[in-house]
Design a protein around this motif. Sequence first.
Motif, PDB file in Angstrom:
ATOM      1  N   ASN A 243      33.032  32.303  44.222  1.00 28.81           N
ATOM      2  CA  ASN A 243      33.455  32.619  42.854  1.00 28.81           C
ATOM      3  C   ASN A 243      34.423  33.791  42.833  1.00 28.81           C
ATOM      4  O   ASN A 243      35.420  33.768  42.108  1.00 28.81           O
ATOM      5  N   LYS A 244      34.146  34.823  43.638  1.00 23.03           N
ATOM      6  CA  LYS A 244      35.035  35.983  43.702  1.00 23.03           C
ATOM      7  C   LYS A 244      36.395  35.575  44.259  1.00 23.03           C
ATOM      8  O   LYS A 244      37.441  35.979  43.731  1.00 23.03           O
ATOM      9  N   ALA A 245      36.405  34.771  45.310  1.00 24.39           N
ATOM     10  CA  ALA A 245      37.671  34.310  45.903  1.00 24.39           C
ATOM     11  C   ALA A 245      38.455  33.476  44.898  1.00 24.39           C
ATOM     12  O   ALA A 245      39.679  33.635  44.755  1.00 24.39           O
ATOM     13  N   TYR A 246      37.770  32.608  44.194  1.00 26.10           N
ATOM     14  CA  TYR A 246      38.431  31.769  43.186  1.00 26.10           C
ATOM     15  C   TYR A 246      39.075  32.623  42.102  1.00 26.10           C
ATOM     16  O   TYR A 246      40.230  32.395  41.729  1.00 26.10           O
ATOM     17  N   GLN A 247      38.345  33.608  41.601  1.00 25.20           N
ATOM     18  CA  GLN A 247      38.884  34.485  40.558  1.00 25.20           C
ATOM     19  C   GLN A 247      40.085  35.285  41.068  1.00 25.20           C
ATOM     20  O   GLN A 247      41.048  35.502  40.340  1.00 25.20           O
ATOM     21  N   THR A 248      40.031  35.709  42.321  1.00 20.46           N
ATOM     22  CA  THR A 248      41.141  36.463  42.915  1.00 20.46           C
ATOM     23  C   THR A 248      42.388  35.599  43.004  1.00 20.46           C
ATOM     24  O   THR A 248      43.491  36.027  42.664  1.00 20.46           O
ATOM     25  N   LEU A 249      42.225  34.376  43.457  1.00 18.35           N
ATOM     26  CA  LEU A 249      43.369  33.488  43.657  1.00 18.35           C
ATOM     27  C   LEU A 249      43.876  32.868  42.355  1.00 18.35           C
ATOM     28  O   LEU A 249      45.029  32.451  42.274  1.00 18.35           O
TER      29      LEU A 249
END
Length: 130
Positions: free
Chosen positions: A20-26
């Motif tokens: 979820n954190k990676a998705y929000q970052t990208l």
Amino acid sequence: FAVRLQKEQYYSEQHSSLINKAYQTLLNPLSRGLYLLELSGVEPVQETDCDADSAFLMEIMEINEKLAEPKNEDILEEIETLIKVKQEELTREVTAAFERDDLQEAKKLLAKMKYFANLEDKLKAKKIPS
């Protein structure tokens, strides 16, 4: 899933959080650009990295002044459109800078994007009924 071992549940929770954190970052061009700079070993972007272009700073100041005025839906829509256009333009420029491997230019453009992200946050706060 509830019948899985406690250890498996823990790992699933941890990985889900990271995904979820990676998705929000990208998902967001600004955070994605900042992450790419970080991966390249470039120092974090500061708002002072945009070379204090006086025309740019005047534009930001004018938008801030409009946001400080009493709530006017027409002006808020105008500002929202302006911010969206500027963010799209800066996103294209940052993309081009990364494609050229010009990390210092990308850093300067991302600093400008931060200003517009701050303006967008102020605009959202202004639009929320109080």
